[in-house]
Write an enzyme that holds these catalytic residues in place. Structure first.
Site, PDB file in Angstrom:
ATOM      1  N   GLY A  60      32.483  44.605  44.478  1.00 51.51           N
ATOM      2  CA  GLY A  60      33.580  45.488  43.843  1.00 51.51           C
ATOM      3  C   GLY A  60      32.943  46.662  42.848  1.00 51.51           C
ATOM      4  N   LYS A  71      47.869  37.678  38.130  1.00 51.39           N
ATOM      5  CA  LYS A  71      47.112  37.400  36.978  1.00 51.39           C
ATOM      6  C   LYS A  71      47.698  36.978  35.676  1.00 51.39           C
ATOM      7  N   GLY A 100      33.277  38.375  43.203  1.00 52.22           N
ATOM      8  CA  GLY A 100      33.671  39.843  43.257  1.00 52.22           C
ATOM      9  C   GLY A 100      32.403  40.802  43.098  1.00 52.22           C
ATOM     10  N   VAL A 101      31.288  40.435  43.169  1.00 53.33           N
ATOM     11  CA  VAL A 101      30.208  41.325  43.107  1.00 53.33           C
ATOM     12  C   VAL A 101      30.048  42.624  44.014  1.00 53.33           C
ATOM     13  N   GLU A 146      47.855  45.149  33.374  1.00 53.27           N
ATOM     14  CA  GLU A 146      49.145  45.104  34.292  1.00 53.27           C
ATOM     15  C   GLU A 146      49.964  43.985  33.740  1.00 53.27           C
ATOM     16  N   TYR A 189      50.786  41.181  41.896  1.00 57.37           N
ATOM     17  CA  TYR A 189      49.504  41.273  41.224  1.00 57.37           C
ATOM     18  C   TYR A 189      49.387  41.034  39.928  1.00 57.37           C
ATOM     19  N   LEU A 249      37.394  32.743  47.316  1.00 55.37           N
ATOM     20  CA  LEU A 249      38.160  32.254  46.203  1.00 55.37           C
ATOM     21  C   LEU A 249      39.304  31.427  46.688  1.00 55.37           C
ATOM     22  N   SER A 259      43.002  43.449  44.180  1.00 59.71           N
ATOM     23  CA  SER A 259      43.085  43.784  43.081  1.00 59.71           C
ATOM     24  C   SER A 259      44.137  45.471  43.015  1.00 59.71           C
ATOM     25  N   LEU A 309      35.444  38.147  38.654  1.00 55.54           N
ATOM     26  CA  LEU A 309      35.973  39.298  39.168  1.00 55.54           C
ATOM     27  C   LEU A 309      36.605  39.434  40.278  1.00 55.54           C
ATOM     28  N   ALA A 355      39.128  39.395  43.126  1.00 57.32           N
ATOM     29  CA  ALA A 355      40.641  39.644  43.238  1.00 57.32           C
ATOM     30  C   ALA A 355      41.165  40.485  44.374  1.00 57.32           C
TER      31      ALA A 355
HETATM   32  P1  NAP Z   1      37.713  45.555  43.175  1.00 60.52           P
HETATM   33  O1  NAP Z   1      36.757  46.842  43.300  1.00 60.52           O
HETATM   34  O2  NAP Z   1      38.898  45.805  43.961  1.00 60.52           O
HETATM   35  O3  NAP Z   1      36.729  44.229  43.539  1.00 60.52           O
HETATM   36  C1  NAP Z   1      37.255  43.103  43.751  1.00 60.52           C
HETATM   37  C2  NAP Z   1      36.253  42.290  44.413  1.00 60.52           C
HETATM   38  O4  NAP Z   1      37.018  40.840  44.809  1.00 60.52           O
HETATM   39  C3  NAP Z   1      35.595  42.731  45.619  1.00 60.52           C
HETATM   40  O5  NAP Z   1      34.207  42.303  45.586  1.00 60.52           O
HETATM   41  C4  NAP Z   1      36.242  41.896  46.597  1.00 60.52           C
HETATM   42  O6  NAP Z   1      35.533  41.603  47.864  1.00 60.52           O
HETATM   43  C5  NAP Z   1      36.658  40.556  46.194  1.00 60.52           C
HETATM   44  N1  NAP Z   1      37.337  39.643  46.659  1.00 60.52           N
HETATM   45  C6  NAP Z   1      38.988  40.071  47.146  1.00 60.52           C
HETATM   46  N2  NAP Z   1      39.250  39.007  47.631  1.00 60.52           N
HETATM   47  C7  NAP Z   1      38.363  37.890  47.577  1.00 60.52           C
HETATM   48  C8  NAP Z   1      38.401  36.540  48.048  1.00 60.52           C
HETATM   49  N3  NAP Z   1      39.544  36.006  48.466  1.00 60.52           N
HETATM   50  N4  NAP Z   1      37.307  35.695  47.658  1.00 60.52           N
HETATM   51  C9  NAP Z   1      36.272  36.468  47.174  1.00 60.52           C
HETATM   52  N5  NAP Z   1      36.062  37.567  46.747  1.00 60.52           N
HETATM   53  C10 NAP Z   1      37.228  38.347  47.056  1.00 60.52           C
HETATM   54  O7  NAP Z   1      37.932  45.563  41.667  1.00 60.52           O
HETATM   55  P2  NAP Z   1      37.466  46.027  40.390  1.00 60.52           P
HETATM   56  O8  NAP Z   1      38.073  47.310  40.063  1.00 60.52           O
HETATM   57  O9  NAP Z   1      35.868  45.807  40.488  1.00 60.52           O
HETATM   58  O10 NAP Z   1      37.940  44.826  39.263  1.00 60.52           O
HETATM   59  C11 NAP Z   1      37.311  43.569  39.092  1.00 60.52           C
HETATM   60  C12 NAP Z   1      38.183  42.773  38.509  1.00 60.52           C
HETATM   61  O11 NAP Z   1      38.995  43.055  37.310  1.00 60.52           O
HETATM   62  C13 NAP Z   1      39.274  42.582  39.580  1.00 60.52           C
HETATM   63  O12 NAP Z   1      39.616  41.101  39.340  1.00 60.52           O
HETATM   64  C14 NAP Z   1      40.571  43.259  38.904  1.00 60.52           C
HETATM   65  O13 NAP Z   1      41.731  42.527  39.267  1.00 60.52           O
HETATM   66  C15 NAP Z   1      40.323  43.260  37.499  1.00 60.52           C
HETATM   67  N6  NAP Z   1      40.910  44.289  36.878  1.00 60.52           N
HETATM   68  C16 NAP Z   1      40.354  45.685  37.219  1.00 60.52           C
HETATM   69  C17 NAP Z   1      40.743  46.939  36.284  1.00 60.52           C
HETATM   70  C18 NAP Z   1      40.264  48.305  36.736  1.00 60.52           C
HETATM   71  O14 NAP Z   1      41.083  49.103  36.193  1.00 60.52           O
HETATM   72  N7  NAP Z   1      39.364  48.162  37.661  1.00 60.52           N
HETATM   73  C19 NAP Z   1      41.358  46.488  35.182  1.00 60.52           C
HETATM   74  C20 NAP Z   1      41.752  45.225  34.727  1.00 60.52           C
HETATM   75  C21 NAP Z   1      41.374  44.134  35.467  1.00 60.52           C
HETATM   76  P3  NAP Z   1      35.677  42.885  49.046  1.00 60.52           P
HETATM   77  O15 NAP Z   1      34.128  43.695  48.662  1.00 60.52           O
HETATM   78  O16 NAP Z   1      34.988  41.961  50.306  1.00 60.52           O
HETATM   79  O17 NAP Z   1      36.923  43.296  49.067  1.00 60.52           O
HETATM   80  O1  F7E Z   2      47.487  53.591  40.444  1.00 57.66           O
HETATM   81  C1  F7E Z   2      50.156  56.148  40.831  1.00 57.66           C
HETATM   82  C2  F7E Z   2      50.516  54.496  40.864  1.00 57.66           C
HETATM   83  O2  F7E Z   2      46.508  52.027  41.985  1.00 57.66           O
HETATM   84  C3  F7E Z   2      47.826  54.306  39.056  1.00 57.66           C
HETATM   85  C4  F7E Z   2      43.872  48.342  39.222  1.00 57.66           C
HETATM   86  O3  F7E Z   2      42.646  48.268  39.137  1.00 57.66           O
HETATM   87  O4  F7E Z   2      44.476  48.969  37.141  1.00 57.66           O
HETATM   88  C5  F7E Z   2      44.525  49.318  38.682  1.00 57.66           C
HETATM   89  O5  F7E Z   2      46.082  49.398  38.882  1.00 57.66           O
HETATM   90  C6  F7E Z   2      48.975  54.815  38.997  1.00 57.66           C
HETATM   91  C7  F7E Z   2      50.089  53.896  39.437  1.00 57.66           C
HETATM   92  O6  F7E Z   2      46.007  51.793  39.509  1.00 57.66           O
HETATM   93  C8  F7E Z   2      49.240  57.169  43.993  1.00 57.66           C
HETATM   94  O7  F7E Z   2      52.040  54.496  41.033  1.00 57.66           O
HETATM   95  C9  F7E Z   2      50.311  57.951  42.474  1.00 57.66           C
HETATM   96  O8  F7E Z   2      51.177  54.357  38.545  1.00 57.66           O
HETATM   97  O9  F7E Z   2      45.260  53.614  40.628  1.00 57.66           O
HETATM   98  P1  F7E Z   2      46.246  52.805  40.580  1.00 57.66           P
HETATM   99  P2  F7E Z   2      46.868  50.714  39.044  1.00 57.66           P
HETATM  100  O10 F7E Z   2      48.162  50.425  39.746  1.00 57.66           O
HETATM  101  O11 F7E Z   2      46.925  51.224  37.463  1.00 57.66           O
HETATM  102  C10 F7E Z   2      44.823  47.804  36.726  1.00 57.66           C
HETATM  103  C11 F7E Z   2      44.468  47.794  35.195  1.00 57.66           C
HETATM  104  C12 F7E Z   2      44.535  46.721  37.379  1.00 57.66           C
HETATM  105  O12 F7E Z   2      44.343  45.680  37.065  1.00 57.66           O
HETATM  106  C13 F7E Z   2      44.473  46.966  39.082  1.00 57.66           C
HETATM  107  O13 F7E Z   2      43.509  45.825  39.604  1.00 57.66           O
HETATM  108  O14 F7E Z   2      48.974  55.865  39.879  1.00 57.66           O
HETATM  109  N1  F7E Z   2      49.899  56.774  41.959  1.00 57.66           N
HETATM  110  N2  F7E Z   2      50.074  58.188  43.871  1.00 57.66           N
HETATM  111  C14 F7E Z   2      49.043  56.343  43.148  1.00 57.66           C
HETATM  112  N3  F7E Z   2      48.439  55.125  43.091  1.00 57.66           N
HETATM  113  C15 F7E Z   2      47.612  55.001  44.288  1.00 57.66           C
HETATM  114  N4  F7E Z   2      46.839  53.758  44.382  1.00 57.66           N
HETATM  115  N5  F7E Z   2      47.891  55.754  45.201  1.00 57.66           N
HETATM  116  C16 F7E Z   2      48.677  56.904  45.231  1.00 57.66           C
HETATM  117  O15 F7E Z   2      48.654  57.675  46.279  1.00 57.66           O
END
Ligand code: NAP
Ligand code: F7E
Length: 373
Positions: A12, A160, A9-10, A134, A156, A64, A89, A85, A87
């Site tokens: 991302g 996870k 996931g580099v 989540e 999702y 993956l 996501s 990383l 996913a």
């Molecule tokens: P992100 O920006 O959505 O990045 C996800 C990465 O996974 C991207 O590089 C994507 O590639 C890659 N990927 C998707 N499907 C794949 C597959 N089948 N095989 C290989 N690579 C694949 O997510 P992030 O925000 O950096 O988050 C990193 C990790 O932390 C994720 O696992 C996410 O679920 C978890 N997480 C995120 C948050 C948050 O708030 N950001 C919080 C808690 C946990 P492409 O660039 O090609 O799409």
């Molecule tokens: O939504 C509301 C939506 O998609 C946040 C991922 O990184 O964090 C992320 O998940 C809130 C939700 O993030 C829109 O319903 C309103 O209540 O930015 P989000 P998320 O669902 O919290 C967790 C920790 C992860 O692990 C996940 O990978 O915002 N919302 N209006 C909206 N959300 C989106 N996307 N778009 C809207 O228009």
């Protein structure tokens, strides 16, 4: 010999910040990316700058959902550390692609653990699993810590949940060094454009410059514990430096609604919003205009918004079949055992994102008009 780190996931958001951190610490960094028909390395390339070409940074193809690919890249690199990383996501997308989400997020994690075990790397390779707030979903306690029961609310979250427990299981069954970081929402200017934070900063920036008229969103009342991705990737690294594996909540301990995020972002462009109407008829109306943030690259007379303009509307397509209403983390274990604390506060985070997107919108205006108006 430099330590070898493999980041799945580099491409991302977190992948870019983590690659930057590990390169700065002298690691050889291997980034696995999946093959797409378009280039997915743009934000990584821009973020790393000249380091993208460093001989200590190598990209390879890996998906993956394909165990031969996972075995192949882990076997050829034999990394000291793996940061999983990768996913699907996006929570809302997981309702539309549940099977792919489970394949990548749940089974993908299992494929990595199995590869490490079968390749005889169990004693050498430490694994970070990207777990998530989540998992708490329909929360059973406030705030959430490592002992709070899980109740995921989306494909999702459920995927996870499997990944979390399979990492724990391989630790207990085979002695693998596998740690879960239970990270709460973390954002940055590199955040994917369809997550609500970035969607808001892009939308409001484009509206401010007259490129768009209105931002369409779903549930404004959900509350999140929002931190900065740069702070959070340093916690991932700290978890793998410990003597023992373990699971850690990473959060700021402060909570804000989506609505508050939008108001804070709008203020950077000098806009005060007032909310009118209820439910799907609710709208965000410009009630006041002040000077934009001094670093916004946007003067008051360049703002293409006037009082009374409707800049936010609600659209049913952005509501989820089941919502996570509220998340608030307690990261006191990470503070105690890792010495980790967040550095960036909510307002600074929103400002940094908004300033970056105001600049991007400014550039788009320049390209569109051949100069500034
Ligand atoms: P992100 O920006 O959505 O990045 C996800 C990465 O996974 C991207 O590089 C994507 O590639 C890659 N990927 C998707 N499907 C794949 C597959 N089948 N095989 C290989 N690579 C694949 O997510 P992030 O925000 O950096 O988050 C990193 C990790 O932390 C994720 O696992 C996410 O679920 C978890 N997480 C995120 C948050 C948050 O708030 N950001 C919080 C808690 C946990 P492409 O660039 O090609 O799409
Ligand atoms: O939504 C509301 C939506 O998609 C946040 C991922 O990184 O964090 C992320 O998940 C809130 C939700 O993030 C829109 O319903 C309103 O209540 O930015 P989000 P998320 O669902 O919290 C967790 C920790 C992860 O692990 C996940 O990978 O915002 N919302 N209006 C909206 N959300 C989106 N996307 N778009 C809207 O228009």
């Amino acid at each position: 010999m430099a330590k070898k780190a493999l980041i799945t996931g580099v491409t991302g958001q977190d992948g870019a910040y983590l690659a930057e951190l590990l390169l700065a610490k002298g690691y050889e960094v291997y980034g696995a990316r999946r093959r797409l028909s378009t280039d997915n390395t743009g934000r990584l390339r821009a973020h790393l700058g000249p380091k993208f070409r460093s001989p200590r940074f190598r990209l390879l193809y890996g998906d993956l959902t394909d165990s031969s690919s996972v075995n192949g890249f882990i076997g050829s690199i034999r990394p000291d550390e793996i940061y999983n990383l990768a996913a699907q996501s996006h929570v809302a997308v997981s309702f539309e692609q549940p099977e792919f989400t489970a394949d990548c997020d749940a089974l993908g994690t299992l494929r990595i653990l199995e590869a490490v075990r079968n390749l005889g790397l169990g004693r050498k390779t430490r694994i970070y699993q990207a777990s998530t707030s989540e998992l708490y979903g329909k929360v059973r306690a406030v705030p959430q810590n490592e002992g709070t029961p899980f109740h995921p609310r989306s494909p999702y979250g459920v995927s996870k949940l499997f990944a979390y427990w399979i990492a724990v299981n391989y630790r207990e069954s085979y002695g693998l060094f596998a740690s879960n970081g239970i990270l709460f929402n973390h954002e940055s200017p590199l955040r994917g454009e369809t997550f609500v934070s970035r969607k808001a900063t892009i939308g409001l920036s484009r509206i401010s410059w007259g490129l768009d008229k209105c931002l369409y969103l779903g549930n404004l009342d959900s509350k999140r514990d929002w931190g900065h991705a740069r702070d959070y990737v340093s916690a991932m690294h700290m978890m793998l430096l410990r003597d023992e594996p373990g699971d850690f909540v990473i959060a700021t301990g402060k909570q804000y609604s989506v609505r508050r995020f939008i108001e804070t972002a709008a203020a950077v462009a000098g806009l005060t919003l007032e909310w009118k109407g209820k439910g799907l008829a609710e709208r965000g109306v410009v009630a006041g205009i002040a000077a934009p943030h001094p670093a916004a690259g946007l003067s008051r007379h360049e703002l293409r918004v006037k009082k009374g303009d409707v800049v936010v509307r609600i659209s049913p397509e952005y509501f989820r079949p089941s919502e996570v209403d509220t998340l608030l983390g307690d990261a006191s274990r990470a503070a105690r055992e890792l010495g980790w604390r967040p550095k960036v506060a909510f307002k600074e985070l929103v400002e940094e994102m908004m300033l970056a997107d105001l600049y991007a919108a400014r550039k788009a205006v320049y390209l569109k008009t051949g100069g500034f108006r």
